[in-house]
Design a protein around this motif. Structure first.
Motif, short mmCIF file in Angstrom:
data_model
loop_
_atom_site.label_atom_id
_atom_site.label_comp_id
_atom_site.label_asym_id
_atom_site.label_seq_id
_atom_site.Cartn_x
_atom_site.Cartn_y
_atom_site.Cartn_z
N UNK A 15 0.82 -1.21 0.00
CA UNK A 15 0.00 0.00 0.00
C UNK A 15 0.86 1.27 0.00
N UNK A 16 2.15 1.12 -0.30
CA UNK A 16 3.00 2.29 -0.50
C UNK A 16 2.53 3.08 -1.74
N UNK A 17 2.02 2.37 -2.74
CA UNK A 17 1.43 3.07 -3.89
C UNK A 17 -0.06 3.26 -3.65
N UNK A 18 -0.62 4.34 -4.18
CA UNK A 18 -2.06 4.56 -4.00
C UNK A 18 -2.84 3.65 -4.96
N UNK A 19 -4.13 3.58 -4.75
CA UNK A 19 -4.99 2.81 -5.64
C UNK A 19 -4.92 3.39 -7.05
N UNK A 20 -4.99 2.53 -8.03
CA UNK A 20 -5.02 2.99 -9.42
C UNK A 20 -3.65 3.30 -9.97
N UNK A 21 -2.62 3.08 -9.16
CA UNK A 21 -1.25 3.40 -9.60
C UNK A 21 -0.34 2.19 -9.37
N UNK A 22 0.44 1.86 -10.39
CA UNK A 22 1.48 0.85 -10.19
C UNK A 22 2.83 1.52 -10.40
N UNK A 23 3.88 0.92 -9.85
CA UNK A 23 5.20 1.56 -9.95
C UNK A 23 6.26 0.54 -10.35
N UNK A 24 7.04 0.91 -11.35
CA UNK A 24 8.16 0.10 -11.83
C UNK A 24 9.36 1.03 -11.97
N UNK A 25 10.52 0.64 -11.42
CA UNK A 25 11.69 1.54 -11.53
C UNK A 25 12.29 1.51 -12.93
N UNK A 26 13.13 2.51 -13.24
CA UNK A 26 13.75 2.56 -14.57
C UNK A 26 15.23 2.17 -14.49
N UNK A 27 15.84 2.04 -15.64
CA UNK A 27 17.27 1.75 -15.69
C UNK A 27 17.60 0.27 -15.75
N UNK A 28 16.57 -0.57 -15.68
CA UNK A 28 16.79 -2.02 -15.76
C UNK A 28 16.57 -2.50 -17.20
N UNK A 29 16.78 -3.83 -17.39
CA UNK A 29 16.61 -4.43 -18.72
C UNK A 29 17.96 -4.74 -19.33
N UNK A 30 18.84 -5.32 -18.49
CA UNK A 30 20.23 -5.57 -18.92
C UNK A 30 20.36 -6.96 -19.54
N UNK A 31 19.51 -7.25 -20.51
CA UNK A 31 19.53 -8.62 -21.06
C UNK A 31 19.83 -8.63 -22.56
N UNK A 32 20.47 -7.57 -23.06
CA UNK A 32 20.78 -7.58 -24.49
C UNK A 32 22.14 -8.22 -24.72
N UNK A 33 22.29 -8.89 -25.86
CA UNK A 33 23.58 -9.51 -26.15
C UNK A 33 24.63 -8.46 -26.46
N UNK A 34 25.89 -8.85 -26.35
CA UNK A 34 26.98 -7.97 -26.78
C UNK A 34 27.35 -6.90 -25.78
N UNK A 35 26.83 -7.00 -24.55
CA UNK A 35 27.24 -6.05 -23.51
C UNK A 35 28.29 -6.74 -22.63
N UNK A 36 28.97 -5.94 -21.80
CA UNK A 36 29.98 -6.53 -20.92
C UNK A 36 29.75 -6.02 -19.52
#
Ligand code: MGD
Ligand code: MGD
Ligand code: SF4
Ligand code: MO
Length: 732
Positions: A670-691
């Motif tokens: 219940x840290x978020x209010x009703x009707x609102x969802x929260x997802x942080x940014x800066x993630x998604x480190x699953x692309x090939x060719x990174x180190x």
């Protein structure tokens, strides 16, 4: 154990750190108790300085694409390739064929402050994109229109205010933004302790909201309506009092008329804040002995971002709190040019040109980062064919990374100045890696101008450059030389040219400390071992504080305190009228759009972001101590919404937006209010060719893939990253 001082580059708080050293290696970091500004404060990110500095995945040499693959290369090979490949593309297809992307860490390095302006001045491309259009551009536009200067940004007087109204900021976790204040949490607690009040408007009950006297869990994206209603109440109840500002402000009656419809009752439904609360907020603001309204990312990366930022300062002005102690004041940075005499200026122009494909107006010389992909993909004159990306990871930080990812793959040539091979730099033909922060000198050109106290500090490199490394200032200078026919020249020639040009102008300006001097002789008197140090010395000498030089800074390694913020509005104003223009035409023209938002809308689920104390946008997930524990990429959902949608804590959910679909684990809270969802940014480190091995092992998902890049605040070109509609369903 030997130690060295280093200002922390990891967030806007600019804390002074004491690094412990073992030879050339940093072994630990603690807060520098003698730092004039941060006085020993440190957060978990700063405490991880040694791990961040020594990350084995940091690139040690340049990378060069050969036969489709990146290989390690010498600096000479790297700059040769740039000089050979890039200028011919610009010559053949024109200046706009070169795109430049400048990311957030540029405001945290000396190189990022000193060289990109030189590069842009030489290349003259209109295809300039920065992190500002996924962040604070609405504030620049609002300040440009109100004060005639996009960088005239008033800062809440945290240590003296009696009342702070925070709109869409979570400084207890972000450590503050456009309000440089080491130990922001401590300063908020001190405000409460001295009897002041703190109000936080945020759809989430953040750690900042938990410190507040009052938390208003507003419906995302509706702050402009709330603030308009606050102003309306001030007018209707006779609570406006401009005090000493009255002589400096025009357009008050016009604002009153323009906001007349935005009564508390009219906005209450849209904001989901009851009218009585809105009236109370307005009265508290007006009757506090001193008060400051402060808005950040949650009031900026939204559909009415510029209007929200404008209203923040309208409220500061209507209550007489702008430019007075305890209110919101303009800092005076040590490297700002000495102020010119007060009087009318040239004003601020918006939309001097438009983006080629969608016709987005420029703001501050920049086009929306959200429009970069289409500028690369769409054929025709002025198409971006080559790109220089400096300290930026827009594949994760900007809307629709998948599209940008494909677009970058289609460029004729790309250069990345970046310590990592990541989601964006993996597309480069040449990657130029700066050294770890311990090997760079530091000066906060940007943040001293937004600090809650005037102060100045300089830390030289804590340890010498490792063999084979190149200082980031030299990387930038050599890049400029490679682009402008000077390939192979000494990097200091770039700095010498800037010094020469700066002095040529300064000696003709009666308000400049160099007025009437011989420029050659003046330049010969500058101290500094390197070009960037001499430029810093020059800026200090031409600045507003008498007797400040690089040598003086060196004599004070813990910094020099320049005092509490002082009223200086008359110096700041650069509007054509010479006054604060309270209802600028572009703002007035955008108000009908806000009025339309009063209409009841469907109650679709909307998504907002969040920052974790141990995160830093997209690039600290490779540090084990920071990518762990509660710093997770979960979708926070209110219990009532979870029950309604059939979502269970810990189970995966499908999230669908206009730009794509993702799957993330649900966190029912219940840290978020009703009707609102929260997802942080800066993630998604699953692309090939990174180190980035650690990040890749715990990749998370890229929230910005839910966006297609079409939702922007029209005046500033800033992407709507908060309060956009999504559908969430359980994954079967
Ligand atoms: N959904 C959503 N998206 C957001 C936000 C949000 O709140 N929600 N926030 C937005 C905001 S406020 C911002 S500022 C942007 C940030 O987005 P960007 O400006 O793209 O910044 P980062 O993601 O931090 O990536 C920084 C890059 O710089 C590199 N780097 C680190 N240190 C240095 C250095 O010393 N020199 C050089 N040359 N490179 C370095 C890193 O390896 C990384 O590649 O993201 C925005 N994106
Ligand atoms: N730990 C950490 N610190 C950081 C960063 C980081 O990534 N991690 N990034 C740095 C950068 S680049 C920046 S720009 C700053 C940002 O500094 P802040 O602006 O303080 O950071 P956020 O956590 O994004 O705070 C935005 C708040 O707005 C709320 N919000 C979302 N939508 C709305 C809305 O419509 N209305 C209102 N009123 N609130 C809303 C969110 O719930 C969130 O709590 O932080 C800097 N410091
Ligand atoms: S608050 Fe910011 S500047 Fe201070 S130690 Fe933490 S990351 Fe560094
Ligand atoms: Mo930012």
């Amino acid at each position: 154990m030997p130690t060295a001082l280093r200002i922390c580059p990891l967030c806007e708080a600019t804390c002074g750190l004491t690094l412990t050293l073992d030879g050339p290696r940093v072994t630990g970091a603690r807060g520098d108790r003698d730092d004039v500004f941060s006085q020993g404060f440190i957060c978990p990110k700063g405490a991880s300085f040694a791990e961040i500095d020594a990350d084995p995945d940091r690139l040690r040499t340049p990378l060069l694409r050969e036969g489709g693959a990146l290989r390690e290369a010498t600096w000479e090979e790297a700059f040769d390739a740039i000089a050979r490949r890039l200028p011919p593309l610009v010559e053949r297809y024109g200046a706009d064929a070169l795109g430049v992307v400048l990311g957030n860490p540029n405001v945290h390095t000396m190189a990022g402050a000193l060289y990109p302006p030189v590069l842009l001045g030489a290349m003259r491309t209109r295809n300039v994109f920065t992190a500002s259009t996924v962040d604070q551009m609405p504030k620049h536009v609002s300040s440009g229109l109100l004060f005639g200067d996009a960088f005239a940004i008033p800062v809440p007087d945290l240590d003296r205010t009696a009342h702070l109204l925070v709109i869409g900021a979570n400084p207890v976790e972000s450590n503050g933004s456009l309000c440089t204040a080491p130990d922001f949490p401590g300063r908020l607690k001190a405000l409460r302790k001295r009897g002041g009040t703190l109000t936080v408007v945020d759809p989430r009950r953040t750690r900042t909201a938990r410190l507040a006297d009052r938390h208003v869990a507003i419906r995302p994206g509706t702050d402009a309506l709330l603030l308009a209603a606050l102003a309306q109440v001030l007018f209707a109840e006779g609570l406006t009092d401009l005090g000493g500002l009255a002589d400096h402000v025009q357009g008050v009656a016009e604002v009153e008329a323009a906001l007349r419809d935005f009564t508390p009752e009219a906005v209450a439904g849209a904001c989901d804040v009851d009218a009585a609360t809105i009236r109370a907020l307005a009265r508290e603001l007006a009757t506090a002995p001193s008060a400051a309204v402060y808005g950040r990312v949650g009031g900026s990366t939204v559909a009415y971002g510029t209007l929200t930022n404008w209203l923040v300062d309208v409220l500061n002005i209507l209550t007489g709190n702008l430019d007075r102690p305890g209110g919101a004041l303009f800092p005076l940075s040590a490297t700002a040019p000495a102020p010119r005499p007060a009087g009318p200026g040239r004003g601020f122009a918006l939309g001097r040109w438009k983006s080629r494909v969608s016709g987005h107006p420029e703001a501050k010389g920049e086009l929306p980062l959200a429009a970069l992909a289409e500028e690369i993909e769409t054929p025709g004159d002025g198409r971006v064919r080559a790109l220089i990306s400096i300290a930026a990871n827009p594949v994760l930080s900007a809307p629709d990374g998948d599209r940008l990812d494909r677009a970058l793959a289609g460029l004729d040539f790309m250069v990345s100045v970046d310590p990592y091979l990541n989601e964006t730099s993996r597309h480069a033909d040449v990657v130029l890696p700066p050294p770890p922060p311990s090997q760079s000198a530091h000066f906060d050109f940007a943040f001293n101008a937004f600090a809650v106290r005037d102060q100045v500090r300089y830390t030289p490199a804590a340890v010498p450059l490792e063999p084979g490394r190149m200082d980031e200032c030299e990387i930038h200078a050599r890049l400029i030389l490679a682009m402008t026919g000077g390939h192979g020249a000494e990097p200091d020639t770039v700095d010498a040219l800037v010094v020469e040009r700066t002095l040529a102008k300064a000696v003709t300006e009666p308000h400049s400390p160099a007025y009437g001097r011989d420029p050659k002789e003046y330049a010969a008197g500058l101290v500094g071992r390197t070009g960037p140090e001499r430029r810093l010395d020059l800026m200090l000498r031409l600045g507003p504080y008498d007797g400040l030089t690089l040598d003086r800074l060196r004599e004070h390694p813990h910094g020099i305190d320049l005092g509490a913020l002082k009223p200086r509005l008359a110096q700041v104003l650069k509007t054509r009228s010479g006054r604060v223009e309270l209802l600028p035409e572009p703002i007035a023209a955008d108000l009908p759009r806000l009025r339309a938002a009063l209409e009841p809308r469907g109650d679709s689920l909307v998504l907002v972001g969040r920052r974790h104390l141990r995160s830093n946008n997209s690039w600290l997930h490779n540090i084990p101590a920071l990518n762990s524990g509660t710093n997770t990429c979960t979708l926070q959902v209110h219990p009532d919404d979870a029950a309604r949608l059939g979502l269970t804590d810990g189970a995966p959910a499908r999230i669908k937006g206009d730009g794509g679909e993702l799957e993330a684990p649900v966190e029912v809270t219940d840290v978020v209010r009703r009707g609102v969802v929260s997802l942080p940014h800066g993630w998604g480190h699953d692309r090939p060719g990174t180190r980035m091995a650690v990040a890749g092992a715990r990749p998370g998902v890229n929230v910005n893939q839910l966006l297609d890049g079409s939702l922007l605040d029209p005046l500033s070109g800033t992407a709507v990253l908060n309060g956009f509609p999504v559908e969430v369903t359980p994954t079967r």
